[in-house]
Motif scaffolding. Structure first.
Motif, PDB file in Angstrom:
ATOM      1  N   ASN A 123       0.798  -1.222   0.000  1.00 20.83           N
ATOM      2  CA  ASN A 123       0.000   0.000   0.000  1.00 20.83           C
ATOM      3  C   ASN A 123       0.833   1.275   0.000  1.00 20.83           C
ATOM      4  O   ASN A 123       0.455   2.263   0.616  1.00 20.83           O
ATOM      5  N   SER A 140     -10.794  -4.844   1.836  1.00 18.39           N
ATOM      6  CA  SER A 140     -11.587  -5.994   2.247  1.00 18.39           C
ATOM      7  C   SER A 140     -11.080  -6.543   3.571  1.00 18.39           C
ATOM      8  O   SER A 140     -11.793  -6.626   4.560  1.00 18.39           O
ATOM      9  N   VAL A 187     -13.077  -5.349  -4.062  1.00 18.95           N
ATOM     10  CA  VAL A 187     -12.920  -6.643  -3.400  1.00 18.95           C
ATOM     11  C   VAL A 187     -13.830  -6.857  -2.186  1.00 18.95           C
ATOM     12  O   VAL A 187     -13.713  -7.861  -1.506  1.00 18.95           O
ATOM     13  N   GLU A 222      -9.644  -0.042   4.590  1.00 19.07           N
ATOM     14  CA  GLU A 222      -9.261  -1.444   4.327  1.00 19.07           C
ATOM     15  C   GLU A 222     -10.190  -1.980   3.250  1.00 19.07           C
ATOM     16  O   GLU A 222     -11.379  -2.176   3.495  1.00 19.07           O
ATOM     17  N   HIS A 262      -0.339  -3.402 -10.984  1.00 21.05           N
ATOM     18  CA  HIS A 262       1.048  -3.781 -11.245  1.00 21.05           C
ATOM     19  C   HIS A 262       1.285  -4.385 -12.633  1.00 21.05           C
ATOM     20  O   HIS A 262       2.333  -4.147 -13.222  1.00 21.05           O
ATOM     21  N   ARG A 312      11.578  -1.374 -10.305  1.00 27.61           N
ATOM     22  CA  ARG A 312      10.228  -1.930 -10.157  1.00 27.61           C
ATOM     23  C   ARG A 312       9.484  -1.898 -11.505  1.00 27.61           C
ATOM     24  O   ARG A 312       8.806  -2.854 -11.869  1.00 27.61           O
ATOM     25  N   THR A 357      -8.789 -10.096   4.613  1.00 26.89           N
ATOM     26  CA  THR A 357      -9.132 -11.498   4.418  1.00 26.89           C
ATOM     27  C   THR A 357      -8.829 -12.306   5.676  1.00 26.89           C
ATOM     28  O   THR A 357      -9.405 -13.370   5.883  1.00 26.89           O
TER      29      THR A 357
HETATM   30  C1  26W Z   1       2.696  -0.039  -5.588  1.00 27.52           C
HETATM   31  C2  26W Z   1       2.777  -0.443  -4.161  1.00 27.52           C
HETATM   32  C3  26W Z   1       1.649  -1.302  -3.749  1.00 27.52           C
HETATM   33  C4  26W Z   1       1.893  -2.593  -3.340  1.00 27.52           C
HETATM   34  C5  26W Z   1       0.856  -3.406  -2.959  1.00 27.52           C
HETATM   35  C6  26W Z   1       0.370  -0.817  -3.783  1.00 27.52           C
HETATM   36  C7  26W Z   1      -0.668  -1.624  -3.419  1.00 27.52           C
HETATM   37  C8  26W Z   1      -0.426  -2.918  -3.009  1.00 27.52           C
HETATM   38  C9  26W Z   1      -1.568  -3.838  -2.653  1.00 27.52           C
HETATM   39  C10 26W Z   1      -2.713  -3.601  -3.609  1.00 27.52           C
HETATM   40  C11 26W Z   1      -1.973  -3.683  -1.238  1.00 27.52           C
HETATM   41  C12 26W Z   1      -2.818  -4.813  -0.766  1.00 27.52           C
HETATM   42  O1  26W Z   1      -2.342  -5.885  -0.485  1.00 27.52           O
HETATM   43  N1  26W Z   1      -4.120  -4.572  -0.636  1.00 27.52           N
HETATM   44  C13 26W Z   1      -4.952  -5.492   0.092  1.00 27.52           C
HETATM   45  O2  26W Z   1      -5.582  -6.391  -0.798  1.00 27.52           O
HETATM   46  C14 26W Z   1      -6.312  -7.379  -0.084  1.00 27.52           C
HETATM   47  C15 26W Z   1      -6.839  -8.384  -1.075  1.00 27.52           C
HETATM   48  O3  26W Z   1      -7.832  -7.812  -1.861  1.00 27.52           O
HETATM   49  C16 26W Z   1      -7.407  -6.748   0.744  1.00 27.52           C
HETATM   50  O4  26W Z   1      -8.030  -7.734   1.502  1.00 27.52           O
HETATM   51  C17 26W Z   1      -6.815  -5.685   1.675  1.00 27.52           C
HETATM   52  O5  26W Z   1      -7.840  -5.000   2.341  1.00 27.52           O
HETATM   53  C18 26W Z   1      -5.968  -4.709   0.893  1.00 27.52           C
HETATM   54  O6  26W Z   1      -5.291  -3.816   1.757  1.00 27.52           O
END
Ligand code: 26W
Length: 821
Positions: free
Chosen positions: A278, A665, A441, A663, A327, A286, A667
């Motif tokens: 996040n 979702s 989600v 948040e 990504h 990257r 999990t």
């Molecule tokens: C570019 C940097 C970066 C890296 C990872 C940005 C965003 C992320 C992910 C999207 C973050 C992430 O893991 N999000 C989570 O996704 C889960 C599966 O859908 C949810 O259950 C979580 O709430 C959410 O934070």
């Protein structure tokens, strides 16, 4: 029917033992007398691996012959955890293996523990991808996962003097679960420039020339389905220097050193998983990872499609590609480039194919997590792709202009190019424009993206393009594997293990709720799981906790929006209250263990402060003789998938307390409830749907609602912001040095008290404390507590990733399971 399907390899204990012995003596070249737990793990894994290979080949064969539409799940993260236990259970031979391992003089649990987690992910997004692979295989969907084979997964966390220290996670030493495919390689181009020419019909053709070439090598991992022969493929790409003419030339010129340097530079691409969750850091490497992986995967997908010799317009009938967050968004551009520049299709025809092929899943609304890449970087690294992005944007904005004439605001707001200094490519916008469906989600999250960050796109494309698919988890790993005793108890009450394939069958449990013997056994299983965690805490931290205490768990990545600070402030409040009591009064209190775990991104300073405070509070509280068993504060080092499998079944209460609306979702909330734990949580993410399913009397909800968040934030910034009185006492304790050097935590306190309290910790503090009091009271009535747990589990059927995958298959991919002959 699948059981009659002829399987190869061992089917009984003797056969299994023979295979293990063979692998110890030949594959591992060791004598049986010299076989330790590590070797026994290796040999057992190889025996099961052999058994998977046949079905894996047959599954691929079946898919090729049937030639139906396939799903490709593109994810930069697959947080797989361990493979052996999963393979044994999915193949249905764990008991056979247990017997065999026993005779060889080992315990199967110890053998399983030998395996290093495959930790190619940060948190929720990566674990979701792993659950999806399990469901896709278990439901017999023709599906592939595509990712990167990082040499280093997420770092290993050590806690030293209360601080997080990061240690590299080199996991590939011995990995029996991967198959290098040295014959499956793709050359990937970077940098260079674009030359234009005219073809015979006077049409302009673009040629991307020069630059550097890096080779992608495929490594495949078998993904066995549960109680089915279907075994799908996860293909991970590894980078190496290309063996093309470039470095040969250098080599011949005697420039050996620089050719070695080239090699290392190439290998760097797949060297390490970025540890941010996040948070977008915009590093060039990257972006290189992203293009490398996307280009290799698309080449592979297109190659497979071409084998069937169909017309290009049939591509979307044969191929569905899902983008796991933004990504892999370059895949949209890469497919357009392949179709237009290489295959010679007209732009519009190509674009139709592209947009019919892709679906995009958004996993976060946090602005700092939305990916943007500087135009200059894109121009340098991928010059032709930038041109295509500009053309995509031009045609898109022209269509918007047509629909909303004279509306300059909407054009600037939805433009894929942000007109900032420097200019940026907005990847989420590119993903929306390049896909036929966009999903969130969880219900709240999907509503939020449609009404906030993507609202103009709903106006442009219509509401049909946007949908919700609430996340799910695989009950195989998160119930059957993590909590075998509970799984058996459930099986005994629901008519066998069918619930593992159809989780809605859990509802039969409610029929047994008045059965006292059943409730007793239920409670005993929870207690045994807590005892196991107690022993682990003793062994790793040398802290003695009473397993009869209420185990209160918050394990997840450390982030301000997830509000571990709210939790630890609450713990401090509890501590101060206990300290202020008379000994008689204390005796009436309910003992509680507050358990934390999770990694902070290495560059996330505030998250590291939070870890430090939790550890300092533990150091004080755990040795305070006034407190004893009444409160213990535990920080579990290096939280990962295999630790989760031990921790989740041991929780009475878990915390899912993000600021409402942040948040997407969650999990783990689903995992904890499925294992007979209750949760305390905010009205956020999937907590809302969990409440709807299990009933509000079975969950401890508190705090601000998402629709009120904006106004409160505004009031903090522009109005008066008075911090909750009880919370101020917590701050006073911190700042008087009760938990170590007060200056260490000045910024954490100030963030709430003086700097606008963006995450509304103060606003929610009182209702959090009150709700925790309710938890104490309800926990005293164990009989009622257990009933709540059972009822909750019975109503969790909706949250299977099988349901979730079926929704994607029907609503987004238009694919069907492949019948087994
Ligand atoms: C570019 C940097 C970066 C890296 C990872 C940005 C965003 C992320 C992910 C999207 C973050 C992430 O893991 N999000 C989570 O996704 C889960 C599966 O859908 C949810 O259950 C979580 O709430 C959410 O934070």
């Amino acid at each position: 029917a699948w059981k009659k399907h002829q399987v190869q390899g061992f089917t009984d204990k003797d056969g299994f033992e023979k295979e293990v012995v063979r692998h110890v003596e030949t594959t591992l070249a060791r004598s049986l007398f010299n076989c330790d737990e590590g070797a026994a793990y290796s040999a057992t894994s190889l025996a099961f691996r052999d058994r998977l290979i046949t079905e894996w080949n047959r599954t691929q064969q079946r898919q090729t012959t049937a030639d139906t539409k396939r799903v490709y799940y593109l994810s930069l993260e697959f947080l797989m955890g361990r493979a052996l236990d999963n393979a044994m259970l999915n193949v249905g031979l764990k008991d056979v293996a247990r017997g065999g391992i026993d005779e060889l003089g080992f315990r199967i649990e110890d053998i399983i523990e030998q395996e290093h987690d495959a930790a190619l992910g940060n948190g929720g997004l990566g674990r979701l991808a792993a659950c999806f692979l399990d469901s896709l295989a278990s439901l017999n969907y023709p599906a592939w996962g595509y990712g990167l084979r990082y040499r280093y997964g997420i770092f290993k966390q050590e806690i030293i003097n209360g601080y997080q220290v990061e240690v590299p996670d080199y996991w590939l030493d011995f990995n029996p679960w991967e198959f290098p495919r040295h014959d499956v390689t793709v050359d990937i181009q970077f940098y260079g420039n674009v030359r234009k020419s005219q073809d015979d019909n006077g049409k302009t053709v673009c040629h991307w020339e020069g630059g550097e070439i890096v080779t992608a090598v495929a490594y495949d991992m078998p993904i066995p389905g549960y109680a089915t022969p279907s075994t799908n493929n996860l293909r991970l790409w590894s980078s190496k220097a290309s063996s093309g003419e470039f470095d040969f030339q250098k080599f011949n010129n005697g420039d050996y050193e620089s050719s070695v340097a080239d090699q290392q530079r190439a290998e760097t691409i797949s060297a390490v998983l970025y540890p941010n969750d996040n948070l977008d850091r915009g590093k060039e490497l990257r972006l290189k990872q992203q293009y490398f992986w996307v280009a290799a995967s698309l080449y592979d997908i297109v190659r497979r499609f071409k084998k069937s010799k169909r017309a290009w317009r049939e591509f979307p009938d044969q191929v569905a590609i899902q983008l796991n967050d933004t990504h892999p968004t370059l895949a949209v551009v890469e497919l357009q480039r392949i179709l237009v520049d290489i295959e010679g299709l007209e732009w519009d025809e190509a674009w139709n194919i592209v947009t019919s092929t892709f679906g995009y899943t958004n996993h976060t609304v946090l602005p700092e997590a939305l990916e943007k890449w500087p135009v200059g970087l894109m121009q340098h690294l991928l010059p032709r792709h930038l041109q295509i992005i500009y053309d995509i944007n031009l045609f898109f904005l022209q269509s918007v202009e047509k629909k909303f004439p004279n509306d300059r605001d909407i054009l600037t707001s939805v433009s894929i190019i942000e007109e900032s200094q420097p200019k940026m490519v907005r990847m989420a916008y590119l993903a929306i424009v390049g896909s036929h469906k966009v999903n969130g989600v969880a219900e709240l999250h999907s509503d939020l993206i449609q009404t906030t960050i993507f609202k103009d796109f709903v106006k442009i494309f219509g509401a049909d393009k946007f949908t919700n698919v609430t996340n799910g988890i695989t009950p195989r790993r998160w119930l059957h594997q993590a909590n075998p005793r509970l799984s058996e108890l459930i099986a005994s009450k629901t008519g066998g293990h069918e619930f593992l394939k159809d989780l809605t069958q859990l509802n039969k449990l409610e029929l047994s709720i008045d059965d006292a013997a059943f409730r007793k056994e239920w409670a005993e299983i929870k207690y045994a799981n807590k005892v196991r965690l107690t022993k682990y805490i003793k062994k790793t931290l040398d802290v003695t906790v009473n397993p009869a205490s209420l185990f209160d768990v918050q394990v997840k990545r450390i982030h301000e929006y997830k509000r571990q600070q709210l939790n630890i402030f609450g713990v401090i409040h509890r501590y101060l209250a206990l300290k202020a009591m008379s000994p008689e009064e204390r005796k009436k209190q309910l003992p509680r263990v507050s358990i934390f775990g999770g990694k902070a991104a290495p560059g996330y300073w505030m998250a590291k402060q939070i870890i430090h405070l939790i550890n300092n509070v533990g150091a004080v509280v755990n040795k305070d003789p006034d407190i004893g068993d009444l409160l213990k504060v535990i920080y579990l080092e290096d939280y990962n998938v295999s630790k989760a499998e031990m921790i989740v079944p041991a929780s009475d209460l878990s915390e899912h307390i993000s600021t409402a609306g942040t948040e997407a979702s969650g999990t783990s909330n689903m995992k904890f409830v499925l294992n007979g734990g209750l949760i305390i949580g905010t009205c956020d993410g999937a907590n809302i749907e969990i409440t709807r399913e299990i009933g509000q009397e079975n969950i401890f909800l508190f705090g601000t609602l998402s629709e009120d968040v904006e106004d409160l934030r505004h009031a903090h910034t522009y109005g008066s912001h008075t911090v909750d009185a009880d919370l101020n006492k917590v701050f006073d304790a911190i700042q008087s040095g009760t938990f170590g050097e007060p200056n260490d935590f000045g910024a954490m306190v100030a963030a709430v008290r003086d700097h606008g309290d963006y995450y509304l910790v103060s606003d929610d503090f009182q209702s959090y404390i009150d709700t925790q009091k309710m938890v104490d009271n309800e926990y005293r009535n164990q009989d009622e507590w257990v009933r709540k747990c059972i009822r909750s589990v019975a109503r969790m059927g909706f949250f299977s990733s099988d349901r979730c995958i079926n929704e994607y298959a029907e609503g987004i991919w238009n694919v069907e399971p492949l019948a087994l002959k």
